[in-house]
Design a protein around this motif. Structure first.
Motif: not given
Length: 270
Positions: A193-215
């Motif tokens: 959903e976050y990636e979709g929101l970013l795309t909808g706002a006009g952002f590109a080259e979206i990179r995501r890293e999962d931090l769940s284990a560290a957190w």
């Protein structure tokens, strides 16, 4: 849109400018004296360095820190990376506390603190190279306005870099209500959903890293810290102002351990 619940949550937050200064036992000799106590986000200075590297922050970079709180990351970035920072913070007490701490360590000319709403940043188009935030966007229901504002104030090719809590498949409506009641979490999105929101706002080259284990481990450590702060407050005053906060964090830890909540780092290009 200003949310009184979010403002009230940070009015009573256990970490404050006074609490930080009490921890160091007086006036700081420099910004580094504050770093063990003023990084109110997950992962501390290591997380700052990782996000700054991905955002491309260096000497002369113009950074807008959205929901900047007490400006711990802003001070570290300004002092170690040579950037300039405008820190936008909704809560009046935290904005005032940030200004006080910045002045005490001689960074008030490198960091400008502005009280305001992150969904309506009061700055010109293309004013910044980087928009930055750490674990704050969950407090904002209007993600469309938030991301549109971030996109507008970035120069072409500028970077939005942030970390935030994310929803797992097991997160229930009751869990969402608990998060809102406990830490004023107005909207928690899945990574997709976050990636979709970013795309909808006009952002590109979206990179995501999962931090769940560290957190997960960091959250448990933070729970122990809040328990300690609660004990200190009880010994000092005889009152128990942080009881509800500690009880919430115990449930928070359980949600993360069960995979209902996770964390992620996002970087996107305007």
């Amino acid at each position: 849109m200003t949310d009184p619940h979010v403002i009230a949550f940070y009015d009573r937050h256990p970490i404050s400018a006074d609490q930080i200064l009490a921890k160091i036992g007086g006036a700081p000799s420099g910004a580094a004296d504050l770093w063990p106590h003023d990084q109110d986000h997950y992962g501390g200075l290591e997380a700052n360095a990782a996000l700054a590297q991905r955002a491309g922050i260096g000497p002369g970079t113009r950074v807008l820190d959205l929901c900047a709180g007490l400006c711990g990351p802003a001070r570290h970035n300004a002092a170690t990376l040579g950037c300039s920072v405008v820190a936008l913070e909704l809560n009046a007490q935290r904005a005032s506390g940030a200004r006080r701490l910045n002045a005490l360590v001689g960074l008030d000319r490198r960091i400008a603190v502005v009280q305001g709403d992150a969904t309506r940043p009061p700055f010109g188009d293309g004013a910044f190279d980087v928009v930055w935030s750490q674990e704050a966007f969950l407090h904002i229901a209007d993600k469309t306005g938030l991301l549109a504002g971030a996109r507008r104030v970035l120069k072409p090719g500028g970077r939005l870099a942030f970390t935030d809590w994310t929803a797992g498949p097991a997160l229930t409506d009751a869990d969402r209500r608990l998060m809102d009641e406990g830490i004023a979490a107005k909207a928690i999105h899945s990574p997709a959903e976050y990636e979709g929101l970013l795309t909808g706002a006009g952002f590109a080259e979206i990179r995501r890293e999962d931090l769940s284990a560290a957190w997960r481990s960091i959250l448990q450590e933070r729970l122990e810290m809040y328990r300690h702060l609660r004990d200190e407050a009880q010994r000092a005053t005889g009152a128990d102002p942080h009881a509800d906060y500690v009880r919430f964090y115990e449930r928070f830890v359980a949600l993360v351990a069960g995979g209902a909540l996770g964390g992620a780092r996002f970087v996107a290009v305007a």
